[in-house]
Design a protein around this motif. Structure first.
Motif, PDB file in Angstrom:
ATOM      1  N   LYS A 237       0.812  -1.205   0.000  1.00 15.73           N
ATOM      2  CA  LYS A 237       0.000   0.000   0.000  1.00 15.73           C
ATOM      3  C   LYS A 237       0.849   1.260   0.000  1.00 15.73           C
ATOM      4  N   ARG A 248       0.079   1.936  -7.497  1.00 13.58           N
ATOM      5  CA  ARG A 248      -0.821   2.572  -6.527  1.00 13.58           C
ATOM      6  C   ARG A 248      -1.565   3.752  -7.148  1.00 13.58           C
ATOM      7  N   HIS A 252      -6.301   4.650  -8.173  1.00  9.30           N
ATOM      8  CA  HIS A 252      -7.185   5.810  -8.014  1.00  9.30           C
ATOM      9  C   HIS A 252      -8.204   5.845  -9.147  1.00  9.30           C
ATOM     10  N   PHE A 308     -13.136   6.410  -2.509  1.00 11.13           N
ATOM     11  CA  PHE A 308     -11.700   6.103  -2.440  1.00 11.13           C
ATOM     12  C   PHE A 308     -11.033   6.901  -1.325  1.00 11.13           C
ATOM     13  N   ASN A 309     -11.368   8.180  -1.198  1.00 11.23           N
ATOM     14  CA  ASN A 309     -10.764   9.015  -0.155  1.00 11.23           C
ATOM     15  C   ASN A 309     -11.162   8.548   1.242  1.00 11.23           C
ATOM     16  N   TYR A 312      -9.144   5.395   2.097  1.00 16.03           N
ATOM     17  CA  TYR A 312      -7.737   5.659   2.392  1.00 16.03           C
ATOM     18  C   TYR A 312      -7.554   6.779   3.411  1.00 16.03           C
ATOM     19  N   LEU A 314      -8.489   9.958   3.546  1.00 16.71           N
ATOM     20  CA  LEU A 314      -8.075  11.244   2.993  1.00 16.71           C
ATOM     21  C   LEU A 314      -9.209  12.245   3.155  1.00 16.71           C
ATOM     22  N   LEU A 329      -5.125  14.272  -6.722  1.00 14.85           N
ATOM     23  CA  LEU A 329      -4.134  13.202  -6.596  1.00 14.85           C
ATOM     24  C   LEU A 329      -3.026  13.533  -5.604  1.00 14.85           C
ATOM     25  N   TYR A 332      -3.288  12.145  -1.921  1.00 13.82           N
ATOM     26  CA  TYR A 332      -3.093  10.690  -1.905  1.00 13.82           C
ATOM     27  C   TYR A 332      -1.625  10.344  -2.088  1.00 13.82           C
ATOM     28  N   TYR A 336       0.992   8.492   0.998  1.00  8.13           N
ATOM     29  CA  TYR A 336       1.501   7.127   0.877  1.00  8.13           C
ATOM     30  C   TYR A 336       2.887   7.037   0.232  1.00  8.13           C
TER      31      TYR A 336
END
Length: 468
Positions: A237, A248, A252, A308-309, A312, A314, A329, A332, A336
């Motif tokens: 990850k 990775r 997205h 997605f946010n 993760y 975010l 982007l 993110y 990571y």
């Protein structure tokens, strides 16, 4: 309780100064025999074992009947022991992911290895979300908060301390929402949101209950999570190597293709990551409804990015400000990537391809129909040969692939490739060699837009067939 042995002092008769100490240890305890069969697990086994024990202790008794009090007691104990044995087996099974059957046990065991089953199943199970997206309207907020309605009815009394912190007006609004969520006012929705913000334990409980119900109705989804959980341990990850950055970033929803490379900048190594965005957008172009192909596509993309946010952890995207792909982007990437690793995002280099085709149409097909099919098959739309994300970075374009794509259409008898080159006079025609070489961050495209000839030109000359 055993006592510590005391020592005794003894002297030699020949010398009164010479002595020695002696400790007398107690005799070892006799070995306790164990004739119990520890493999006995069910009613029949317990009953037989106890009856055999009775027969061994009272050998003078030759006859035992079901009406005997001893047999009744033995059978009663066997029932209780069988129930306890079954409970022990179930408790033991729930302690391991492979054998657990209860949804809450599977969820907790998956959480122990870092797999958040609630977040992973948020879309399929319709897990309620306490945090609305930026710029959320009242209708969307009402639908989102209605997912907590059943949990509020069940468990609100367990969080009375949080309710007491609300104002009387907010408490009334919260109760009004519980009574009828469809007709709740905006103030009542605000009260529900205030309660959810102050009661994270309630939110987590409601989310867990929703997943529990979903797995109970669809056991195959729980089995899928049971399989995916251990696999996620081996999934990288973090972004460490160049391949990690590419893989990775492709996770997205905005990114269709990604490529990363490392370069020495004089003081340290810098990572450059190039991406292909939906609809071949540039990184600094605002994400608007028109840019992504309509309101439906924009809403679908917005929902995917928000989910997605949240997965993760975010921050939400402020869609009202028309953010660019780079703005979405970058958080993110910063969250990571490796610490102190400099990373730059770059656009892909789109290389326009100039194609001229001569096509023989079958007798029973209209030329306009064939022209439309050819333009679509070599377009940048979804399913087309030059669709965004279909071709990789630096992937060569082969004439055989173009001909195969056209020949697969109904009504095409023959194809001749007259021109096959990069846009620009300085590039030679590759129709004879059948290959256009690309490298680095270059990606072939053919938009066939008269206003943007640099992004590709397609000309189709049709022969035969029917006019019209």
């Amino acid at each position: 309780m055993a006592e510590q042995p005391s020592s005794e002092l003894f002297f030699n008769d020949a010398c009164s100064d010479c002595g020695y100490r002696q400790v007398r240890l107690p005799e070892p305890l006799p070995v306790v025999g164990d004739d119990f069969d520890w493999l006995v697990r069910d009613y029949d086994g317990f009953r037989l074992f106890m009856l055999e024990e009775l027969a061994a202790r009272f050998p003078e008794r030759r006859r035992w009947t079901p009406a005997d009090m001893e047999v009744v007691i033995v059978e009663t104990l066997s029932v209780v022991l069988d129930q306890l044995s079954d409970m022990l087996d179930r408790v033991q099974a729930e302690a391991f992911l492979e054998t657990a059957q209860r949804p809450d046990s599977v969820r907790r065991l998956l959480a122990m290895i870092g797999y958040d089953a609630v977040s992973q199943a948020a879309a399929e199970a319709k897990i309620p979300d306490a945090d609305g997206a930026a710029g959320e309207g009242e209708a969307a907020r009402r639908i989102r908060l209605r997912a907590f309605h059943l949990s509020l009815q069940r468990y609100l009394s367990d969080y009375q301390d949080v309710v007491d912190e609300l104002t009387p007006a907010q408490q009334s609004g919260l109760q009004a929402f519980i009574d009828n969520p469809l007709s709740a006012t905006a103030a009542a929705l605000d009260a529900v949101q205030q309660f959810l913000d102050n009661a994270p334990d309630f939110v987590q409980r409601a989310r867990n209950e929703t997943l529990h119900s979903f797995w109970t109705l669809y056991p195959h989804e729980m089995e899928k999570a049971r399989t995916l959980g251990p696999r996620s341990i081996y999934m990288q990850k973090r972004m460490v190597t160049e391949d990690d950055y590419a893989e990775r970033l492709e996770d997205h929803p905005l990114v269709l293709r990604a490529h990363a490379y490392n370069s020495w900048t004089g003081s340290w190594n810098t990572v450059y990551a190039a991406v292909v965005i939906s609809e071949n957008m540039m990184l600094d172009s605002p994400l608007t409804v028109a840019a992504v192909g309509g309101a439906d596509s924009f809403q679908l993309l917005q929902a995917s990015v928000d989910q997605f946010n949240r997965r993760y952890e975010l921050d939400d995207v402020d869609w009202a400000a028309e953010p660019t792909p780079r703005v979405i982007l970058r958080p993110y990437l910063d969250a990571y990537r490796m610490a102190a690793q400099e990373v730059f995002l770059q656009d892909a280099q789109f290389i326009g391809i100039n194609i001229t085709l001569s096509v023989r149409v079958a007798e029973n097909y209209f030329q306009s129909e064939i022209r439309h099919d050819i333009n679509f098959s070599l377009s940048t739309e979804l399913g087309g040969f030059f669709a965004p994300g279909r071709l990789a970075f630096g992937e060569d374009v082969h004439a055989g692939d173009i001909i195969e794509t056209i020949m697969s259409l109904d009504g095409v008898d023959a194809v001749c490739l007259n021109r096959f080159k990069r846009v620009g006079r300085r590039y030679p025609n590759q129709a004879d060699s059948g290959r256009i070489r690309l490298e680095g961050l270059e990606i072939a495209t053919c938009n066939n837009d008269a206003q943007q000839p640099a992004l590709g030109i397609l000309r189709v000359i049709l022969h035969g067939g029917q006019r019209g």
